[in-house]
Design a protein around this motif. Structure first.
Motif, PDB file in Angstrom:
ATOM      1  N   GLU A  41      37.647  65.756  44.366  1.00  0.00           N
ATOM      2  CA  GLU A  41      36.785  64.627  44.710  1.00  0.00           C
ATOM      3  C   GLU A  41      35.992  64.203  43.477  1.00  0.00           C
ATOM      4  O   GLU A  41      35.412  65.030  42.770  1.00  0.00           O
ATOM      5  CB  GLU A  41      35.830  64.989  45.838  1.00  0.00           C
ATOM      6  N   LYS A 100      36.241  59.588  47.825  1.00  0.00           N
ATOM      7  CA  LYS A 100      35.853  59.542  49.228  1.00  0.00           C
ATOM      8  C   LYS A 100      34.713  58.571  49.493  1.00  0.00           C
ATOM      9  O   LYS A 100      34.565  58.081  50.625  1.00  0.00           O
ATOM     10  CB  LYS A 100      35.451  60.947  49.707  1.00  0.00           C
ATOM     11  N   PHE A 136      43.343  61.846  53.705  1.00  0.00           N
ATOM     12  CA  PHE A 136      41.987  61.369  53.436  1.00  0.00           C
ATOM     13  C   PHE A 136      41.644  60.033  54.115  1.00  0.00           C
ATOM     14  O   PHE A 136      40.475  59.730  54.324  1.00  0.00           O
ATOM     15  CB  PHE A 136      41.777  61.263  51.923  1.00  0.00           C
ATOM     16  N   ILE A 138      41.311  57.063  53.122  1.00  0.00           N
ATOM     17  CA  ILE A 138      40.343  56.209  52.421  1.00  0.00           C
ATOM     18  C   ILE A 138      40.779  54.751  52.469  1.00  0.00           C
ATOM     19  O   ILE A 138      39.953  53.849  52.662  1.00  0.00           O
ATOM     20  CB  ILE A 138      40.167  56.676  50.965  1.00  0.00           C
TER      21      ILE A 138
END
Length: 348
Positions: A41, A100, A136, A138
């Motif tokens: 991250e 993120k 994830f 995103i």
């Protein structure tokens, strides 16, 4: 005849020297086949990038991931990994940085009083629907923010995972806020598995074009890159196939191997196509003034020489034959106000 001594499912066969590193060390016996993909991250301060290249049509882009698992040896984004201290080779495919906080950054960007809405390209550097997106999500969250704020976005991807987000794309399309561009450099599945080993198959991409079109989501296709001696005999077949599936337009690029993309690609083609590697490399040089890369604005898009002209002519014929009367719509910025429409939120 293919060299069997290569890492399957991957474009880069080794790491290449980071051009910014003064000293490098890589164990000769390192087994890259046992190295697992890692996710780190990172915390950028912005997610929207202003595109300053003179020969690119977009004003803004955003990339939720740095690095890409798809494994395309020719990817122009590989050298950007070197700014993070990694290699443009195997590191680019195995060390993925994840943003993120991208949705929160995008919302703050939209809320700036000075901002005037313009379509944003989602991707542009690394693929927003690469395998990491399954974990994830995103990209999905970024699309939700765009829907909330009624902001236009163009999506560029090699992955049919985009269909997962039809529940967001459909209401966006109803307000002329979204288009999808699928990258389809080949519909030869044997070649596809070598050129872009961790992307969706050509058959599935064509099906995605059809499904998106049936849902009134404008679809564009990038036939990119065109590599002479590998996929340069396919454009007319690809253009017919995507037109039949419902695509409204297309673009294409000629391969160019700038900076550390060159050693990655050369090693890849010598591993997968040792019998015609030098022929392909020489054909690329014939389009690039004797080199494998080209950084000159506008000229880098066109190439030069007989091979480049033959490719351009082929696409002109394909456009007239398969896309006459088709028009790709411009996205709307008129509904953007810089404030969220709570009624458009599908999840929190």
């Amino acid at each position: 005849m293919q060299n069997e001594n290569f890492i399957k499912g991957q474009g880069a066969q080794r790491n290449v020297v980071n051009r910014f590193d003064r000293y490098t060390y890589e164990p000769e016996d390192e087994d890259f086949e046992t190295v697992k993909t890692s996710f780190t991250e990172v915390f950028p301060k912005t997610i929207v990038n202003q595109v300053k290249s003179q020969d690119l049509p977009m004003e803004y882009s955003m990339n939720p991931y740095q690095g890409c698992e798809h494994g395309c040896s020719y990817c122009f984004a590989r050298p950007t990994h070197e700014y993070w201290g990694y290699s443009a080779g195997i590191d680019f495919e195995r060390k993925i940085m994840v943003k993120k906080n991208a949705p929160e950054l995008l919302e703050k960007f939209f809320q700036k009083r000075s901002y005037k809405a313009a379509p944003i390209l989602l991707s542009g550097n690394t693929d927003c629907y690469q395998p990491a997106e399954r974990q994830f999500e995103i990209t999905r969250k970024l699309l939700q923010v765009c829907l909330d704020y009624r902001h236009p976005v163009n999506i560029l991807t090699k992955n049919t995972m985009v269909l997962r987000d039809l529940d967001i794309l459909k209401p966006m399309a109803e307000q002329n806020l979204v288009s999808v561009s699928l990258s389809i450099p080949t519909i030869n599945e044997e070649l596809r598995r070598k050129m872009e080993p961790r992307t969706s198959s050509g058959k599935n991409k064509l099906k995605a074009v059809e499904i998106l079109s049936q849902n009134n989501i404008p679809v564009h296709v990038m036939v990119a890159p065109v590599i002479p001696g590998l996929n340069s005999d396919e454009p007319l077949n690809i253009l017919k196939s995507i037109s039949d599936a419902g695509a409204l337009g297309f673009g294409y690029t000629l391969v160019r191997l700038n900076n550390t993309v060159e050693p990655v690609f050369v090693n890849w083609i010598e591993s997968h196509f040792p019998d015609r590697a030098q022929k392909v490399l020489n054909l690329i040089r014939s389009m690039r003034g004797g080199k494998l890369g080209d950084k000159r604005y506008f000229e880098r898009q066109k190439g030069e020489g007989n091979i480049a002209e033959m490719i351009h002519t082929t696409f002109k014929i394909g456009k007239k034959k398969f896309f006459e009367g088709k028009e790709f719509p411009a996205l709307s910025t008129s509904n953007f106000t810089g404030t969220r429409d709570q009624q458009l939120r599908l999840f929190d």
